[in-house]
Design an enzyme around this catalytic site. Sequence first.
Site, PDB file in Angstrom:
ATOM      1  N   CYS A  53      -1.990   4.478  -0.179  1.00 17.09           N
ATOM      2  CA  CYS A  53      -3.957   4.235   0.629  1.00 17.09           C
ATOM      3  C   CYS A  53      -4.540   5.729  -0.958  1.00 17.09           C
ATOM      4  O   CYS A  53      -4.152   6.253  -1.307  1.00 17.09           O
ATOM      5  CB  CYS A  53      -4.019   4.259   1.712  1.00 17.09           C
ATOM      6  SG  CYS A  53      -2.989   6.167   2.591  1.00 17.09           S
ATOM      7  N   ASP A 125      -7.706   7.498 -14.732  1.00 16.47           N
ATOM      8  CA  ASP A 125      -7.215   6.876 -13.890  1.00 16.47           C
ATOM      9  C   ASP A 125      -5.963   6.135 -13.235  1.00 16.47           C
ATOM     10  O   ASP A 125      -5.657   5.633 -14.358  1.00 16.47           O
ATOM     11  CB  ASP A 125      -8.758   5.853 -13.100  1.00 16.47           C
ATOM     12  CG  ASP A 125      -8.588   5.099 -11.833  1.00 16.47           C
ATOM     13  OD1 ASP A 125      -8.269   5.782 -11.108  1.00 16.47           O
ATOM     14  OD2 ASP A 125      -9.788   4.485 -11.634  1.00 16.47           O
TER      15      ASP A 125
END
Length: 438
Positions: A53, A125
């Site tokens: 998450c 990222d």
Amino acid sequence: KNTWRSVASGAELSMSVSEPPSVDSGGAGGYGAFYPAGYQALNPEEHGLDRGCKVPQETLLKLLQGLEPDRPPGEDGGSVTGVGDETAEFGQLVSVAQGPRLGIGMDSCVIPLRHGGLSLVQTTDFFYPLVEDPYMMGRIACANVLSDLYAMGITECDNMLMLLSVSQKMNEKERDQVMPLMMKGFRDAAEEAGTSVTGGQTVVNPWIIVGGVASVVCQPNDFIMPDSAVPGDVLVLTKPLGTQVAVNAHQWLDIPEKWNKIKLVISREEVEQAYQEAMLNMATLNRTAAALMHKFNAHAATDVTGFGIIGHARNLAQQQKNDVAFVIHNLPIISKMAAISKAGGNLFGLLQGTSSETSGGLLICLPREQAARFCAEMKSSRVGDGQQAWIIGIVEKGNRCARIIDKPRIIEVPYRGSVVSAQEGSNNNASPPEVQLT
């Protein structure tokens, strides 16, 4: 059933076999254009992976507060600090002798170098798999990393590193089938962007993770600082919203209790088409939009990813030097995803702008007189290879905030290659009527 997990929603994404797009359906807008010649989509073995998450935006802001060095009041020249981007891509606007610096809060860091007025622009990222095809997942991961450079109008990347985590729950056969395809997808997307992958880091971990680092050395005119929006500008978006809904709806095809909630508003065939459309959009580079930002005098931009369009619009608004506010009137959404969201009880907050996107489009502040031409060139096959862009709102005087109006206009974006009425899409690239900008 063993699954991969969606980083955006935490929902299970089935690894069951789906019909891959035809590799022969190439050409502008064709799904096959993203696959190498002769590629056969993998029918992966099932993998048991624990849930992953994101860190919520508000929590991330608190975590990042201690990263910037302390400065006496006024030393930073009136810098504006924004909230942290979802992958901690640090950016705070600071005036320094060597040139502008971008620190905590935005898409990339801009670091003035000691040599000849040059700056190092860098971003990183990574995320967990959210589509079934490892090759496409690699392409999406690479496109997502590069978008942070493209959001600053940078069209070239000097070097990329790849970050890869191999799940400790994969056996040797699964690892040898899945990971090379993911790495190839990442490499192929990097080559399409005109750069190369020269290294990285690979670890064993409970989860599969894929991402990277992108770096470029720039002159001042190579990039556009994301801080110069003015009242009267308009907001342009270069990819449709709804990728999170499309990916999850595809997974629900095999979950009767969830499929029953949406089957009255969409067919199984349409879910498959929306899933392929979402995958294609996520794998598409924002490089064309970055180039056109210079041509049409863009004042600021960011890419729309994990915090949804409203989260990133607010982040961008907080970075502005002028007292402005962003008002969003139009929401371009992959066809039928708005209906799914409503049928599911405001699923993921899509119509409120909070639904996560992965490798989404650029949200750009453009002079009003330039915006329609920008959109037209994006759509031109000569320039943008049939990509689209939409005028979605305005910049007005305000207190560096962003909002979506109570009843935004939903623009249904048809699936590529589908025979859908172009009535809605044919007018999407023109300046919207004044009544929609009040």
